[in-house]
Write an enzyme that holds these catalytic residues in place. Structure first.
Site, mmCIF file in Angstrom:
data_model
loop_
_atom_site.group_PDB
_atom_site.id
_atom_site.type_symbol
_atom_site.label_atom_id
_atom_site.label_comp_id
_atom_site.label_asym_id
_atom_site.label_seq_id
_atom_site.Cartn_x
_atom_site.Cartn_y
_atom_site.Cartn_z
ATOM 1 N N SER A 1 45.540 66.706 -19.277
ATOM 2 C CA SER A 1 45.279 68.059 -19.818
ATOM 3 C C SER A 1 44.076 68.278 -20.744
ATOM 4 C CB SER A 1 46.488 68.730 -20.622
ATOM 5 O OG SER A 1 46.773 67.858 -21.414
ATOM 6 N N LYS B 1 42.309 74.558 -21.498
ATOM 7 C CA LYS B 1 42.634 75.825 -22.319
ATOM 8 C C LYS B 1 41.463 76.887 -21.761
ATOM 9 C CE LYS B 1 46.458 74.914 -24.797
ATOM 10 N NZ LYS B 1 47.522 75.514 -24.701
#
Length: 406
Positions: free
Chosen positions: A308, A58
Site C-alpha cells: 500500500s 492515498k
C-alpha cells in the site's frame, strides 16, 4: 453481487472514481515474486502502490473526495490531519484541483514527510505529539475557518477512490483467487472489497492488521466499531485505534478474514521486499507480505498482496532493517561479563573470529556499580549468517567459559 442495498458505496461509484482518476493516479504495476510463490505453493503477485504518486494509494481517495466538493466548498479550502501518507495525498490532490490545503502533522513527524507535503503545495502546521491531538487541531481549524475536513478513510468518496485498486487488480490478474491487504481505518480494504466482490464474489479477501493496533477483530466480534485503549506498532500507516463507521460495515460484510501480524513478522517482510523484490516498502505496506510469511499455506493462489505504500523515513528504515535482520538471525546483540585484565577483550574477539562472527559494534564498560572490582561488561553487536550461526556463536562463547547475561 449488488452491494448497494447495504452499503453507501457501490461498484458504479468505484467505476466513476476510476474514470475520474484517469491521468491523475498511476495504474501501478504488478510484480511476481518467485520467493513468495515458492513458499505459498502458488503464484504470488505484488500490487505496487508503493510506486504510486506521493508513494501510496492515498492520492486516489483524496482526489475523488476533493473533486466532489461544491464550488463554495472548494473556495473555503480543505484541511487534513496525518503523520504522512494521507497528508501527501491531500496536498497533491488539492494542488491538482486548484484548492487551498492546510495539513496538520504531529510535531515529531519525519522531516522527509513534512517536506514532501509542503512541496506538494500544502500549508503544513505542526501540532500535537500524537495523531489524535493533531486530528483535534485539524477539526477545530475546520470549524473556525469553514475549510472542509478530508477524512483519511471514513467517507464514501474516499472509499470509492481507494476501490480503484481492486479494479486494477482484476484487470491485471484476472485469475486471482486471494487478495491480501493491510487494514488501518479500513478505507482501502473496504473499497477494494466492494470492487472485487461485486465482480468476482468467489475471490477471497484477507485483511491484515498489526497486532499492536488491531481494532477490527474485537470490533467484528462486537458487531460495531470498538476503540482500543492504546496502539503501538512500527506500521504507522495502519496504526488506527478505531475502525471507521463507513468502512466497518463493508469489511464486516465483504472481507472474508482479518488476521494480525507481529512486529517481527513486519520487519522480516520489509527486509524481504527490499532484498528479494528490490522494493522500498513501509511497514504498513509490507503487512500483507508479513501475513504470507506467517502462514504461507493458508492462501489459495494466485495471490495478490497489496503493497500500500513506500513512505518510510530513512532513520526508521535503518532501525527496522536491523530489527528484521535480528529476527531472521543475521544480526545478534548480546552482553557478557569478563575478567578485567590485559588481553581479555582480545581473547573474546578471538573466539568470535574462530566462528566467523563479524563485530559491527562493541561497548566496553568498566565502571558500574553492578560490576565487581575485577569485572568488565561488554556489549556486542554482531553480523551473523542465520539462526544456526547464532547458535554456533552462543555455543562457542559458552565453551570458552563466557556467560551471556543479555
Amino acid at each position: 453481487m449488488d452491494t448497494s442495498p447495504s452499503h453507501t458505496v457501490t461498484l458504479d461509484d468505484v467505476r466513476g472514481a476510476h474514470k475520474m482518476l484517469s491521468g491523475v493516479a498511476r495504474v501501478t504495476g504488478m510484480e511476481g515474486s518467485r520467493h513468495l510463490s515458492s513458499l505459498v505453493g502458488a503464484p504470488v503477485h505484488l500490487k505496487c502502490e508503493n510506486l504510486q504518486r506521493t508513494g501510496s494509494f492515498k492520492i486516489r481517495g483524496a482526489y475523488v473526495r476533493i473533486a466532489g466538493l461544491r464550488p463554495e466548498e472548494r473556495a473555503a479550502g480543505v484541511v487534513a490531519a496525518s503523520a504522512g501518507n494521507h497528508a501527501q495525498g491531500v496536498a497533491l490532490a488539492a494542488s491538482l484541483l486548484g484548492v487551498r490545503s492546510t495539513v496538520f502533522m504531529p510535531v515529531g513527524a519525519p522531516l522527509p514527510k513534512v517536506a514532501a507535503t509542503r512541496e506538494y503545495g500544502a500549508e503544513v502546521r505542526l501540532h500535537g505529539a500524537v495523531v489524535d491531538e493533531t486530528l483535534r487541531a485539524a477539526t477545530e481549524y475546520a470549524e473556525q475557518t469553514g475549510a472542509v475536513f478530508i477524512h483519511p478513510f471514513d467517507h464514501p468518496d474516499v472509499i470509492a477512490g481507494q476501490g480503484t485498486v481492486g479494479l486494477e487488480i482484476l484487470e491485471q490478474c484476472p485469475e486471482v483467487r486471494t487478495i491480501v491487504v493491510g487494514i488501518g481505518g479500513g478505507g482501502l480494504a473496504a473499497g477494494l472489497a466492494i470492487a472485487v466482490k461485486s465482480l468476482r464474489p468467489e475471490v477471497r479477501i484477507v485483511g491484515v492488521q498489526a497486532a499492536g493496533a488491531a481494532a477490527y477483530p474485537p470490533s467484528l466480534a462486537a458487531g460495531r466499531p470498538v476503540a482500543l485503549d492504546s496502539v503501538a506498532t512500527m506500521a504507522d500507516g495502519i496504526m488506527v485505534g478505531r475502525p471507521g463507521d463507513v468502512p466497518f460495515a463493508v469489511i464486516r460484510d465483504l472481507v472474508d478474514e482479518v488476521v494480525t501480524v507481529t512486529e517481527n513478522q513486519l520487519s522480516k517482510a520489509l527486509l524481504l521486499c527490499l532484498e528479494r523484490a528490490k522494493l522500498v516498502v513501509e511497514p504498513a505496506g509490507a503487512s500483507p507480505v508479513a501475513a504470507l510469511l506467517a502462514a504461507p499455506r493458508a492462501y489459495e493462489g494466485p495471490v495478490v498482496a497489496v503493497l500500500s505504500g513506500g513512505n518510510v523515513d530513512p532513520l526508521l528504515m535503518q532501525r527496522i532493517l536491523r530489527h528484521g535482520m535480528s529476527a531472521v538471525g543475521r544480526y545478534l546483540s548480546l552482553t557478557l561479563r569478563l575478567t578485567d585484565r590485559p588481553g581479555a577483550l582480545a581473547t573474546l574477539l578471538g573466539v568470535l573470529s574462530v566462528v566467523d562472527a563479524n563485530v559491527l559494534d562493541i561497548s566496553h564498560v568498566r565502571t558500574d556499580p553492578r560490576l565487581g572490582l575485577a569485572e568488565a561488561e561488554v556489549e556486542l553487536h554482531l553480523e551473523t549468517k542465520g539462526p544456526e550461526h547464532c547458535d554456533a556463536v552462543g555455543s562457542a562463547l559458552e565453551g570458552a567459559g563466557y556467560t551471556v547475561i543479555a
